[in-house]
Each structure stands twice: as C-alpha cells, then as structure tokens.
Design an enzyme around this catalytic site. Sequence first.
Site, short mmCIF file in Angstrom:
data_model
loop_
_atom_site.label_atom_id
_atom_site.label_comp_id
_atom_site.label_asym_id
_atom_site.label_seq_id
_atom_site.Cartn_x
_atom_site.Cartn_y
_atom_site.Cartn_z
N LYS A 30 -28.91 -1.89 39.47
CA LYS A 30 -27.69 -1.08 39.26
C LYS A 30 -27.63 -0.52 37.84
O LYS A 30 -27.40 0.67 37.64
CB LYS A 30 -26.42 -1.93 39.52
CG LYS A 30 -26.33 -2.51 40.93
CD LYS A 30 -25.06 -3.29 41.14
CE LYS A 30 -24.92 -4.54 40.28
NZ LYS A 30 -25.94 -5.58 40.53
N ARG A 105 -16.10 -5.51 42.52
CA ARG A 105 -16.88 -6.64 43.02
C ARG A 105 -16.09 -7.48 44.03
O ARG A 105 -16.62 -8.47 44.53
CB ARG A 105 -17.26 -7.52 41.85
CG ARG A 105 -18.76 -7.47 41.51
CD ARG A 105 -18.91 -8.31 40.31
NE ARG A 105 -20.19 -8.82 40.00
CZ ARG A 105 -20.97 -8.36 39.02
NH1 ARG A 105 -20.65 -7.27 38.38
NH2 ARG A 105 -22.07 -8.98 38.72
N ARG A 144 -35.80 -10.10 33.34
CA ARG A 144 -34.99 -9.07 32.64
C ARG A 144 -34.84 -9.40 31.16
O ARG A 144 -34.55 -10.51 30.77
CB ARG A 144 -33.61 -8.97 33.28
CG ARG A 144 -32.66 -8.09 32.46
CD ARG A 144 -31.46 -7.64 33.25
NE ARG A 144 -30.78 -8.69 33.98
CZ ARG A 144 -29.91 -8.46 34.96
NH1 ARG A 144 -29.64 -7.23 35.33
NH2 ARG A 144 -29.34 -9.47 35.58
N ARG A 177 -30.20 -12.58 28.87
CA ARG A 177 -28.82 -13.00 29.14
C ARG A 177 -28.80 -14.48 29.54
O ARG A 177 -29.65 -14.91 30.31
CB ARG A 177 -28.24 -12.16 30.29
CG ARG A 177 -27.94 -10.76 29.90
CD ARG A 177 -27.66 -9.87 31.08
NE ARG A 177 -26.85 -10.49 32.14
CZ ARG A 177 -26.44 -9.83 33.22
NH1 ARG A 177 -26.76 -8.56 33.38
NH2 ARG A 177 -25.71 -10.43 34.14
N ARG A 188 -24.90 -17.03 41.34
CA ARG A 188 -24.58 -15.59 41.28
C ARG A 188 -24.79 -14.92 42.63
O ARG A 188 -24.00 -14.08 43.05
CB ARG A 188 -25.43 -14.90 40.21
CG ARG A 188 -24.97 -15.27 38.80
CD ARG A 188 -25.93 -14.80 37.75
NE ARG A 188 -25.94 -13.37 37.60
CZ ARG A 188 -26.91 -12.70 36.97
NH1 ARG A 188 -27.95 -13.36 36.46
NH2 ARG A 188 -26.85 -11.40 36.86
P1 ADP Z 1 -28.59 -5.09 37.99
O1 ADP Z 1 -27.81 -4.23 37.04
O2 ADP Z 1 -28.41 -4.68 39.42
O3 ADP Z 1 -28.37 -6.55 37.80
P2 ADP Z 1 -30.92 -4.18 36.43
O4 ADP Z 1 -30.84 -2.71 36.46
O5 ADP Z 1 -30.53 -4.86 35.16
O6 ADP Z 1 -30.13 -4.82 37.70
O7 ADP Z 1 -32.41 -4.57 36.82
C1 ADP Z 1 -32.80 -5.94 36.95
C2 ADP Z 1 -34.23 -6.08 36.46
O8 ADP Z 1 -35.11 -5.41 37.36
C3 ADP Z 1 -34.50 -5.49 35.08
O9 ADP Z 1 -35.42 -6.33 34.42
C4 ADP Z 1 -35.10 -4.10 35.37
O10 ADP Z 1 -36.00 -3.68 34.36
C5 ADP Z 1 -35.84 -4.39 36.68
N1 ADP Z 1 -35.83 -3.25 37.61
C6 ADP Z 1 -34.78 -2.44 37.92
N2 ADP Z 1 -35.14 -1.54 38.86
C7 ADP Z 1 -36.44 -1.80 39.15
C8 ADP Z 1 -37.40 -1.21 40.05
N3 ADP Z 1 -37.06 -0.20 40.87
N4 ADP Z 1 -38.64 -1.74 40.09
C9 ADP Z 1 -38.98 -2.78 39.29
N5 ADP Z 1 -38.14 -3.37 38.42
C10 ADP Z 1 -36.89 -2.89 38.34
P1 AMP Z 2 -23.32 -8.15 35.51
O1 AMP Z 2 -23.69 -7.73 34.13
O2 AMP Z 2 -22.75 -7.03 36.34
O3 AMP Z 2 -24.42 -8.89 36.22
O4 AMP Z 2 -22.11 -9.17 35.34
C1 AMP Z 2 -22.25 -10.38 34.62
C2 AMP Z 2 -21.08 -11.30 34.91
O5 AMP Z 2 -19.86 -10.69 34.44
C3 AMP Z 2 -20.81 -11.61 36.38
O6 AMP Z 2 -21.61 -12.67 36.86
C4 AMP Z 2 -19.33 -11.97 36.34
O7 AMP Z 2 -19.11 -13.27 35.81
C5 AMP Z 2 -18.78 -10.99 35.33
N1 AMP Z 2 -18.35 -9.71 35.96
C6 AMP Z 2 -18.89 -8.47 35.74
N2 AMP Z 2 -18.25 -7.55 36.47
C7 AMP Z 2 -17.29 -8.20 37.16
C8 AMP Z 2 -16.30 -7.80 38.11
N3 AMP Z 2 -16.19 -6.51 38.48
N4 AMP Z 2 -15.49 -8.74 38.61
C9 AMP Z 2 -15.58 -10.03 38.24
N5 AMP Z 2 -16.50 -10.48 37.38
C10 AMP Z 2 -17.35 -9.58 36.83
#
Ligand code: ADP
Ligand code: AMP
Length: 236
Positions: A30, A105, A144, A177, A188
């Site tokens: 995302k 969410r 990540r 993180r 999660r």
């Molecule tokens: P989210 O925001 O949904 O938690 P991220 O965008 O942070 O996900 O991506 C999670 C991990 O996967 C990161 O380390 C990112 O670099 C990697 N990633 C994201 N999209 C892809 C893809 N299409 N192919 C391979 N790795 C990806």
């Molecule tokens: P994310 O960076 O989107 O993976 O979010 C990290 C953490 O932040 C989540 O595991 C939740 O604890 C909190 N969080 C982020 N967005 C929301 C949301 N829309 N509602 C509730 N908790 C959230």
Amino acid sequence: MATSPVVPDKRPQEELNRAVIFLGPPGAGKGTQAKKLAAKYSVPHLSTGDMLREHVARGTPLGVKAKPIMERGELVSDSLVLKIVAERIERPDCSHGFVFDGFPRTVAQAQYLGELLKQHGYRRPVVIHLLIDTALILRRITGRRTCKMGGEIYNLFERPPKVEGRCDDDGGELWQRPDDREEIVGPRLRAYEKQTEPLVAYYRRLGLLHDVDASKSVEEVEQQIWRTLHQARGKH
Ligand code: ADP
Ligand code: AMP
C-alpha cells in the site's frame, strides 16, 4: 478513441479531485504504491501509520497512547485516528484530492470517512484492493526497511538498497519498524482479518472496490493500478 492507460512519465493533466483508498493486509504494498500515485498527481499521501509513528516519535499525548497498541500489532481506537484524519484533510494541500494508505481500517472509520467526503463535496472514492498470498506477506514485512529521512521504502529480499543500510535517494539511514518483527506479524494479520477485511465486502457492495494482484513486481502493480483508476474514473 480511448486514452492510453499506460502509466504516464509526467503529471497527468487532469486533477485527481477525489480520495483514493489503498486497502490490503500489512505488507501488500500500500505504502509503496500510494506514494507513487500521490507523487504522480502531486497530492498528499496520507498514511495514518506514518502520522501515528510521528506522534510516537514526538512523544505527544496521542503518541504515548498509541505506542504500546502499535507495538502489540493491534489497531488504535477509531476516535484517535478519525481526529487525525479529519484535521489533516482540512489542510489546503488536500483540495485536489489525496491518497489514503492504511485508512480506513474499520467499518466505523469507513462510514465516518464517507460522511466527511460528502461534507467536503468530494466525489465517491476509488478503493484499490491489493490482493496478496499470506506466504509472500512475511517476506515483505520482515524485509521492509524505511529511510529515516525521506520515507522511501526498501525490501532486503526484493528491493535492496545499493549500499547496505543507506537510502539510494538521499543516503538516509534505513530503519526497521518495531512492529515488523516476525512475532508481531501474526497479531497484525489477525487484526486485519477481523477488523479490516470486512471493508472488502463493504466497499464492494457500494461498487467502489477494484481488485489488483499485488504479488507482481512493483512496476506491474503500478501499471495495473493505473489502468484500474483510469477505468474507475469513467464509472463513478
Ligand atoms: P504496506 O504499506 O501495505 O504495509 P509496503 O508498501 O510498505 O506495504 O511494502 C511492504 C514491503 O514489500 C516493503 O519492503 C516493500 O519494499 C516491498 N514491496 C512492496 N511492493 C512490492 C512488490 N510489488 N514486489 C516486491 N516487493 C514489494
Ligand atoms: P501501518 O503503517 O499502516 O502498517 O500501521 C501501523 C500501525 O498503526 C497499525 O498496526 C495500527 O496499530 C496503527 N494504525 C495505522 N492506521 C490505523 C487505522 N486507520 N486505524 C487504527 N490503527 C491504525
């Protein structure tokens, strides 16, 4: 003649003028895709996770409340998140649309957002649902790393930086993180299944949901999103 849905190199001429919502489990991509899309349209990328982490880093009262909840991999309360979002979209930089990542969410958040968008006179949002196998999620989350300076997202297995521990763009330190440790991934994912997955049916019923296969490469997913958005804009 239909306009080509290929991802353009430069900013499209038309404004986004609406909210795009990225929905999908942690690690689906995302943030990676929301950043790209927001940059393309020069609109804000609104990640509630990033906003909450900023509060935690600054030690604000909200951050102090959110920190232990985030570290356990649970969702923070709707009221905390809604307050942040409502304030954020009031800012002038949101006037031509914005891209949500990690929000809404819960169904309550989605209902509130629907009202908020209506009040501000926005059209209905486009919801991009990123579909991905659980097997891939663990690799994406544990690998990540994020740049402390510019927020660029890397993956040690899939998208490693050129120099270990440093961002390719600005040389910033790469950071893991605390909730990306393997033992927090289970909670999660359970929070996602229980509280967020019902949004798939919610938005599908409203005719706003668009499925995208997120297991492909970043570039292929970006292309699919672009095509989807292009088609969706013609429909709603
Ligand atoms: P989210 O925001 O949904 O938690 P991220 O965008 O942070 O996900 O991506 C999670 C991990 O996967 C990161 O380390 C990112 O670099 C990697 N990633 C994201 N999209 C892809 C893809 N299409 N192919 C391979 N790795 C990806
Ligand atoms: P994310 O960076 O989107 O993976 O979010 C990290 C953490 O932040 C989540 O595991 C939740 O604890 C909190 N969080 C982020 N967005 C929301 C949301 N829309 N509602 C509730 N908790 C959230």
